[in-house]
Scaffold this active site. Structure first.
Site, PDB file in Angstrom:
ATOM      1  N   HIS A 137      54.511  -9.637 114.766  1.00 49.05           N
ATOM      2  CA  HIS A 137      55.634  -9.593 113.821  1.00 49.05           C
ATOM      3  C   HIS A 137      56.869 -10.262 114.399  1.00 49.05           C
ATOM      4  O   HIS A 137      57.176 -10.143 115.585  1.00 49.05           O
ATOM      5  CB  HIS A 137      55.914  -8.189 113.288  1.00 49.05           C
ATOM      6  N   ASP A 159      58.847  -6.066 121.777  1.00 48.25           N
ATOM      7  CA  ASP A 159      58.512  -5.654 120.400  1.00 48.25           C
ATOM      8  C   ASP A 159      59.256  -6.538 119.425  1.00 48.25           C
ATOM      9  O   ASP A 159      60.366  -6.215 119.025  1.00 48.25           O
ATOM     10  CB  ASP A 159      58.862  -4.180 120.219  1.00 48.25           C
ATOM     11  N   GLU A 215      57.915  -5.775 110.039  1.00 46.12           N
ATOM     12  CA  GLU A 215      57.011  -4.704 110.438  1.00 46.12           C
ATOM     13  C   GLU A 215      57.798  -3.411 110.596  1.00 46.12           C
ATOM     14  O   GLU A 215      57.331  -2.326 110.239  1.00 46.12           O
ATOM     15  CB  GLU A 215      56.344  -5.072 111.784  1.00 46.12           C
ATOM     16  N   GLU A 216      59.009  -3.541 111.131  1.00 45.45           N
ATOM     17  CA  GLU A 216      59.751  -2.355 111.567  1.00 45.45           C
ATOM     18  C   GLU A 216      60.258  -1.492 110.424  1.00 45.45           C
ATOM     19  O   GLU A 216      60.418  -0.287 110.575  1.00 45.45           O
ATOM     20  CB  GLU A 216      60.949  -2.777 112.437  1.00 45.45           C
ATOM     21  N   ASP A 258      50.845  -6.425 119.181  1.00 45.56           N
ATOM     22  CA  ASP A 258      52.096  -5.691 118.981  1.00 45.56           C
ATOM     23  C   ASP A 258      52.139  -4.485 119.909  1.00 45.56           C
ATOM     24  O   ASP A 258      52.433  -3.372 119.495  1.00 45.56           O
ATOM     25  CB  ASP A 258      52.223  -5.269 117.506  1.00 45.56           C
ATOM     26  N   HIS A 317      62.362  -0.262 121.067  1.00 49.24           N
ATOM     27  CA  HIS A 317      63.401   0.061 120.070  1.00 49.24           C
ATOM     28  C   HIS A 317      64.759   0.377 120.702  1.00 49.24           C
ATOM     29  O   HIS A 317      65.578   1.051 120.079  1.00 49.24           O
ATOM     30  CB  HIS A 317      62.966   1.245 119.183  1.00 49.24           C
TER      31      HIS A 317
END
Lengths: 489, 489
Positions: free
Chosen positions: B291, B303, B337-338, B365, B436
Site C-alpha cells: 500500500h 508501513d 489501506e490504513e 505489508d 503508526h
C-alpha cells in the site's frame, strides 16, 4: 512519601533493622581496618548488601518524576520540586532540612516547529536549544548550509553563510564512558554565536544523542549579552539524517524554523539541603550532591532524578543505622545544573567559609546504570585511604582507578576551593539515547543499576564519614576543571 | 529516480545483466523441474542470489520516504505519492503504468494535546486515533476510569462511566509473528463507541505498540454514521504507564484531552498499477501488492514503504531478465489501506471480471525484517506446486508451512473472489516498536531484511508466473477473512 510507602520499601526497612541490629556492636567503630569486622562482614559490606536489594532509590525517582514531573530552572515545576524535596528529606529522617536561596535564569520553550520547505515538503521534529532566542512570527526560512564543526563554518566565511541556516551535523559516538558527548557538544554551546557572527539567520544541529528516535535532544547553548546570536534548535537524529540525505541529493534545500521560546526575568529559587548529622564530628561534612532541576521535555528520570534517588537513599541508609556516621553526611539537591550551574555557585558562595570542613564531595549525575570505576582527587597522600574504602566496592564490579576524579558539574566551585572529589563512573552506553529528550521518563530507570550505585555511594560516604584523618585538599594546580571552562563563584 | 541512480544500484544492474546472460539459455524454460537447471543453478536461485545483494528495494523506500514523506489518504502527500509511483514504475521499466480511481475518506489531525490536570500536572504525549472526532475548543476534561478491555467497560456500566474519560490499558505483547497486535487492537477500533454508549466524554488508549518511546501509535478507529462516538487518542507507552501509576496512587485522576482533528469531504484518489507483461500468457496475472498510503506521523518507511520497495523491486528484477516471465506480474500500489481499505475494494470491483485470471496474489505489508515462513491458500491440490516453488526459499531461511495463508489486508476482496493467496511471514519482533508512530522513518529500514524478502517475492512471482497449470481457487468456505470482519466489495 513516607519512608516505607511500598511493600518493597517495608521489607527493606525490616532488613536494615535486623541486619544492623545483628552487627550493632561494631557499627560505628572507627577506621577502615580489621576492627570493623564482625560475623565475617564489615558494617560497610552489610550496608552495601542491603542497598543492593533495596528499591528505595527507584521509589524516590518515581515519586519525583510522577508527582512533580518536568522542573526546569525558574518554572512552577521547579518550585513544586523544592516543596517535594523538603517534604521527602524530612519524611526520610534528615535533619536541618532547608531551602537555600539561588537566583536562576528563566527561559521558556513555547510552541516550536520546523519543516523542509524546498525542494520537497517534510515536517521536522526539533526542539529549541535551551537559551535560544525565538524567531519572529512565521519563523525564519533559508537555504541550509551543512557543516561538520565550528571550524568548518568559520572556514566557509560570510559569503557562504549570510542569510542562510547553518546545519551542524556532528554525530555522537556511543561509549561506556560517555566520551562521545563531550566530543560532539561544542556545536550546541557555541554554534549559534559562530553562525550569527557570519550573518546566518538560524541554526539547527543534529541532536547530541546516540538514539534513532524522533525525539530531539535539547540542552544549553551559550548566550553572551553583547554578542549576536540566532534562533537555534536540535533536530531529532532521524530528521538530521533526512536533512543530510536531501542536501546530498537536491542541494539547495530550504527550511523553516519557528521557535516560540523566550527569556523571562530571573527567578528567586533554591537548593535543597538536608543532613544525617555526624555523631562525633558533626561540623565535618561529606557532601552528596545531585541536581533537582531537569529539562522541560521529559520528567528528568535519568537526568537527574536518578542522582536524587541515589544520594537521598544512600544518606537515608546511613541515617537508618543504629549508630550514625561520625561526620555529617550532607545531601545537596542543586538548583539549575542545566542552565548555567547557578545552584552550585550559590552553594559554594554561601558555604565558602566551611570549605575546609568539607572532607569530600560526590555528585550523582550520570543516570541509572551501574558504576564500574571509582576515581579520586584530593591530597596525593590520601589516595591509599580512598583505596581502602574502595575495597568494599570490588564485589560490585567497581574498581578503584588511578585517574583523577573530575567532580560533578555542580561541584566545580567546591573543587576550585580545594574540596576533594570522588567520582563513581557509571556505564553511559545508553545514557545519551534519552538524555535531554522527552524520553527521559521513569520507565528508563534500571532499578538494579540504581541500587548498585546507591550501594557504592552509601559505602563511600560511610567510609569517608568514619575515616581517621581526612583526604587533604586538591593540589592548587588541579583545582580548575576542564569540562566547562573556568569556574567562577 | 532512474533505475540506476546510485553506485549500489549500478553495480547491481551490471550483476543482473552478467548473471542473467550467463544463464540466458535456460531463463524462461517452462516448469519448475530439472529443465530449469543449468550451471548447477536454476534461474530462480540466481534471481534469489542477485536480489539478496541488491539494495534496490531500500533505494525505493528512501526515495518514497525522503521525496514524498507522510501520505495519508486524501492528503496532498498522497497525491504526491501517486505522481512518484507513476514516475517510478515507468522509470523502472514497467508497462501499462496507470492510476486507477479510488474514492477515499479524508481525515486531518490538526493540533492536539493532553495533560493530567489533577491531582498533579503532567503533560501527556498522545495522538488522536485515525477517524476520531475533535474536541470542542479547550478540550474535554474528566476523571479517568481505567479498564483492561471492552468487556470491562461494559461491565462498569453507565453510572461509573458517564461524564468520564475511559482509559483502555491493554499492553501489546512482543512476538515474532506479530500476534500481540491482533490481541490488543480491539480497543482501538471499538473503544470510543463502547465508551460513548455509556456516556463517556472521551477515550484514551495505551498505544498498541511494544516500545517505550514517547511517540504515540495512531491507527484507525471505527466510525459508524449513526452511532455515538467520543474523541479518542492513543497515549505513548510511557505516558500510559504514568497514568496507570497515578491512578493506582492517587485515584481520582483527571485529564484534559484537546484534539483538533476533523473529517473533510471524500477525495478522488488512485491505486497505482504497473506490469511486467507476460510473454506467453499475458492475460494471466500474478499480483504483487503493497500500500502506497501511510499514516501522517512518520514517513511510512516500514508501513508500507518497505512493501512498496519489495514488490516494485522484485517485479523489476523479473523485468530485467533476458526472457520475461510467461504470465504478467502486476504490481498494485493500493490507496488507503490504513483508513478503510477502499483501495483494495476499488481494485477488486474494477477487476472483478478478471478474477479468474488472477493466478495468485501476494501483499508485502509486514515491515523490513526477514521472512521465515511461506503460507498458501488456494486449491488444496495445488499445495504441492507451491511447495516446489518454495524449495528455492529454503536457503533464505523461509520454510513452507502447512497453515493457510491469510492474504494482506488489501487483498481481502480478491480472497473473497477465490484468488489464491500467498503470505511471506516476516519477523515482526520489532515491527510494533515503530508502526503508526513518528518513528516510522527511513533509518528503521534493515536493508538486508528487505533484500531477503525481495528475493522471496521475486522467486515466488517467477515461479507462479512460469508454472505449468495454475493454483486453482480458494475453496468457498475459506474465502472469508477473519482479521478485519466480513469483506464487502
Amino acid at each position: 512519601m513516607s519512608g516505607c510507602s511500598t511493600t518493597v520499601d517495608c521489607v527493606f526497612y525490616a532488613a536494615v533493622v535486623l541486619l544492623a541490629a545483628a552487627g550493632a556492636g561494631c557499627v560505628g567503630t572507627h577506621g577502615t581496618g580489621a576492627g570493623l569486622e564482625a560475623n565475617g562482614a564489615s558494617p560497610r559490606s552489610r550496608l552495601r548488601d542491603i542497598a543492593l536489594v533495596s528499591r528505595g532509590a527507584t521509589e524516590i525517582v518515581r515519586s519525583l518524576t510522577d508527582e512533580v514531573g518536568p522542573r526546569p530552572a525558574g518554572s512552577l515545576g521547579y518550585q513544586a520540586a523544592v516543596e517535594w524535596a523538603l517534604r521527602t528529606l524530612r519524611e526520610r529522617g534528615f535533619s536541618n532540612v532547608r531551602a537555600e536561596p539561588v537566583t536562576v535564569p528563566h527561559w521558556e520553550r513555547g510552541e516550536e516547529s520546523g519543516a523542509v520547505v524546498s525542494p520537497v515538503s517534510q515536517p521536522l521534529r526539533l526542539a529549541a536549544l535551551g537559551g535560544s532566542i525565538g524567531t519572529p512570527p512565521g519563523g525564519v526560512t533559508g537555504e541550509v548550509v551543512e557543516v561538520e564543526s565550528l571550524e568548518a563554518v568559520d572556514k566557509l566565511g560570510r559569503a557562504a553563510v549570510a542569510g542562510k541556516i547553518v546545519y551542524y551535523n556532528v554525530p555522537t559516538a556511543r561509549a561506556r564512558d560517555g566520551s562521545g558527548y563531550g566530543k560532539a557538544v561544542a556545536v550546541r554551546g557555541a554554534g549559534a554565536q559562530r553562525a550569527a557572527a557570519l550573518g546566518a539567520v538560524g541554526v539547527v544541529i543534529r541532536s547530541i544523542g546516540t538514539d534513532h528516535n524522533r525525539l530531539p535532544h535539547t540542552g544549553m547553548m551559550r548566550r553572551e549579552p553583547n554578542e549576536p546570536t540566532v534562533p537555534a534548535a536540535a533536530l531529532a537524529v532521524p530528521d538530521a539524517d533526512l536533512l543530510h540525505r536531501l542536501i546530498e541529493a537536491h542541494r539547495p534545500v530550504a527550511l523553516n524554523l519557528t521557535l516560540g521560546c523566550r527569556w523571562l526575568a530571573d527567578v528567586e529559587s533554591a537548593n535543597v539541603v538536608g543532613e544525617i548529622r555526624g555523631a562525633v564530628r558533626p561540623d565535618e561534612i561529606v557532601l552528596l550532591g545531585a541536581h533537582l532541576d531537569s529539562w522541560d521535555l521529559g520528567t528528568g528520570a535519568i537526568d537527574d532524578g536518578a542522582g536524587v534517588g541515589i544520594v537521598v537513599h544512600a544518606a537515608q541508609l546511613l541515617g537508618s543505622l543504629p549508630r550514625p556516621p561520625e561526620r555529617t553526611v550532607r545531601v545537596v539537591l542543586f538548583a539549575n545544573e542545566e542552565h548555567g550551574l547557578s545552584g552550585g555557585r550559590a552553594y559554594a558562595l554561601a558555604h565558602r567559609a566551611e570549605a575546609a570542613t568539607h572532607i569530600a564531595a560526590l555528585e550523582a549525575d550520570a543516570g541509572t546504570e551501574s558504576g564500574y570505576a571509582l576515581r579520586f582527587l584530593g591530597a596525593p597522600e590520601a589516595k591509599g585511604r580512598m583505596a581502602e574504602i574502595a575495597a568494599d566496592l570490588k564485589s560490585l564490579g567497581i574498581d578503584f582507578v588511578g585517574d583523577d576524579a573530575h567532580g560533578g558539574a555542580d561541584l566545580g566551585p567546591l573543587r576550585a576551593l580545594g574540596v576533594p572529589m570522588v567520582d563513581v563512573a557509571q556505564d553511559a552506553t545508553t545514557y545519551f539515547d534519552y538524555h535531554h529528550t522527552a524520553n527521559d521518563t521513569f520507565d528508563k530507570i534500571n532499578p538494579q543499576g540504581l541500587a548498585q550505585v546507591t550501594a557504592a555511594f552509601a559505602v563511600i560516604a560511610h567510609g569517608i564519614a568514619n575515616l581517621d584523618g581526612d583526604l587533604g585538599r586538591i593540589p592548587e594546580q588541579k583545582r580548575e576543571g576542564t569540562r566547562r571552562g573556568p569556574i567562577k563563584l
